[in-house]
Design a protein around this motif. Structure first.
Motif, PDB file in Angstrom:
ATOM      1  N   SER A   1       0.827  -1.200   0.000  1.00  0.00           N
ATOM      2  CA  SER A   1       0.000   0.000   0.000  1.00  0.00           C
ATOM      3  C   SER A   1       0.868   1.258   0.000  1.00  0.00           C
ATOM      4  N   ALA A   2       2.072   1.161   0.604  1.00  0.00           N
ATOM      5  CA  ALA A   2       2.961   2.320   0.623  1.00  0.00           C
ATOM      6  C   ALA A   2       3.663   2.494  -0.722  1.00  0.00           C
ATOM      7  N   ASP A   3       3.999   1.399  -1.401  1.00  0.00           N
ATOM      8  CA  ASP A   3       4.719   1.468  -2.677  1.00  0.00           C
ATOM      9  C   ASP A   3       3.856   0.790  -3.746  1.00  0.00           C
ATOM     10  N   PRO A   4       3.207   1.546  -4.621  1.00  0.00           N
ATOM     11  CA  PRO A   4       2.341   0.939  -5.637  1.00  0.00           C
ATOM     12  C   PRO A   4       3.109   0.130  -6.671  1.00  0.00           C
ATOM     13  N   MET A   5       4.417   0.294  -6.766  1.00  0.00           N
ATOM     14  CA  MET A   5       5.229  -0.457  -7.725  1.00  0.00           C
ATOM     15  C   MET A   5       5.504  -1.888  -7.246  1.00  0.00           C
ATOM     16  N   GLU A   6       5.361  -2.159  -5.952  1.00  0.00           N
ATOM     17  CA  GLU A   6       5.682  -3.477  -5.407  1.00  0.00           C
ATOM     18  C   GLU A   6       4.524  -4.438  -5.649  1.00  0.00           C
ATOM     19  N   VAL A   7       4.813  -5.574  -6.282  1.00  0.00           N
ATOM     20  CA  VAL A   7       3.797  -6.579  -6.587  1.00  0.00           C
ATOM     21  C   VAL A   7       3.811  -7.685  -5.533  1.00  0.00           C
ATOM     22  N   ALA A   8       4.993  -8.168  -5.190  1.00  0.00           N
ATOM     23  CA  ALA A   8       5.102  -9.267  -4.226  1.00  0.00           C
ATOM     24  C   ALA A   8       6.408  -9.119  -3.462  1.00  0.00           C
ATOM     25  N   ARG A   9       6.512  -9.887  -2.406  1.00  0.00           N
ATOM     26  CA  ARG A   9       7.709  -9.835  -1.566  1.00  0.00           C
ATOM     27  C   ARG A   9       8.017 -11.254  -1.084  1.00  0.00           C
ATOM     28  N   ARG A  10       9.293 -11.585  -1.105  1.00  0.00           N
ATOM     29  CA  ARG A  10       9.741 -12.878  -0.580  1.00  0.00           C
ATOM     30  C   ARG A  10      11.019 -12.623   0.208  1.00  0.00           C
TER      31      ARG A  10
ATOM     32  N   HIS B   1      13.701 -10.639   1.871  1.00  0.00           N
ATOM     33  CA  HIS B   1      14.184  -9.276   1.657  1.00  0.00           C
ATOM     34  C   HIS B   1      14.088  -8.852   0.189  1.00  0.00           C
ATOM     35  N   LEU B   2      13.596  -9.746  -0.683  1.00  0.00           N
ATOM     36  CA  LEU B   2      13.485  -9.433  -2.111  1.00  0.00           C
ATOM     37  C   LEU B   2      12.081  -8.921  -2.424  1.00  0.00           C
ATOM     38  N   ARG B   3      12.003  -7.976  -3.362  1.00  0.00           N
ATOM     39  CA  ARG B   3      10.716  -7.442  -3.780  1.00  0.00           C
ATOM     40  C   ARG B   3      10.554  -7.615  -5.278  1.00  0.00           C
ATOM     41  N   VAL B   4       9.342  -7.918  -5.695  1.00  0.00           N
ATOM     42  CA  VAL B   4       9.010  -7.962  -7.128  1.00  0.00           C
ATOM     43  C   VAL B   4       8.299  -6.658  -7.437  1.00  0.00           C
ATOM     44  N   LEU B   5       8.864  -5.928  -8.394  1.00  0.00           N
ATOM     45  CA  LEU B   5       8.301  -4.625  -8.752  1.00  0.00           C
ATOM     46  C   LEU B   5       7.600  -4.692 -10.090  1.00  0.00           C
ATOM     47  N   ARG B   6       6.581  -3.874 -10.229  1.00  0.00           N
ATOM     48  CA  ARG B   6       5.837  -3.744 -11.473  1.00  0.00           C
ATOM     49  C   ARG B   6       6.700  -3.018 -12.496  1.00  0.00           C
ATOM     50  N   SER B   7       6.579  -3.383 -13.741  1.00  0.00           N
ATOM     51  CA  SER B   7       7.322  -2.715 -14.802  1.00  0.00           C
ATOM     52  C   SER B   7       6.831  -1.271 -14.920  1.00  0.00           C
ATOM     53  N   PRO B   8       7.719  -0.311 -15.141  1.00  0.00           N
ATOM     54  CA  PRO B   8       7.285   1.080 -15.224  1.00  0.00           C
ATOM     55  C   PRO B   8       6.346   1.337 -16.405  1.00  0.00           C
ATOM     56  N   GLU B   9       6.381   0.507 -17.449  1.00  0.00           N
ATOM     57  CA  GLU B   9       5.514   0.697 -18.608  1.00  0.00           C
ATOM     58  C   GLU B   9       4.077   0.292 -18.318  1.00  0.00           C
ATOM     59  N   SER B  10       3.831  -0.621 -17.347  1.00  0.00           N
ATOM     60  CA  SER B  10       2.456  -1.090 -17.132  1.00  0.00           C
ATOM     61  C   SER B  10       1.699  -0.308 -16.094  1.00  0.00           C
TER      62      SER B  10
END
Length: 125
Positions: A105-114, A116-125
């Motif tokens: 909710s704080a970072d709209p680019m973050e899709v998932a987390r495992r 300490h790793l984060r999966v981020l949304r592509s800037p184009e989408s």
């Protein structure tokens, strides 16, 4: 000087495995595991000399349990280890569950987390 303590018996160069102490007041010879430090009034003995130890007539030999043998883990030890591993894993699960929702909710680019790793949304989408 060698870090390995040697048998105190004359002409014996084998490594010491036990410590012999005399209690003169009780007429007792106490043979136990190798002491942590070499004491001036104690004798370090190798395995052969500690097995063949005899005391003077009227004296008693007390042999303390030797814990130098390989200790085998019991069922309780293995269960305690498994419980400790489970307990250590629990805080990470809670942190990932609680922190993952807050981070999304704080970072709209973050899709998932495992971890300490984060999966981020592509800037184009």
């Amino acid at each position: 000087m060698s870090p390995v303590r040697r048998c105190s018996r004359t002409a014996c160069g084998r490594p010491a495995v036990a410590t012999l102490t005399y209690v003169y007041a009780d007429s007792t010879a106490v043979l136990g595991p190798l002491a942590t430090y070499a004491e001036p009034h104690c004798y370090d003995l190798c395995a052969e000399h500690s097995e063949r130890l005899t005391a003077p007539r009227g004296w008693e030999v007390v042999r303390l349990a030797d814990g130098s043998g390989p200790a085998r883990p019991s069922g309780d030890d293995l269960e305690a280890l498994a419980n400790a591993v489970r307990e250590a894993a629990r805080p990470q699960e809670r942190a990932a569950g609680a922190g993952g929702g807050g981070a999304r909710s704080a970072d709209p680019m973050e899709v998932a987390r495992r971890g300490h790793l984060r999966v981020l949304r592509s800037p184009e989408s």
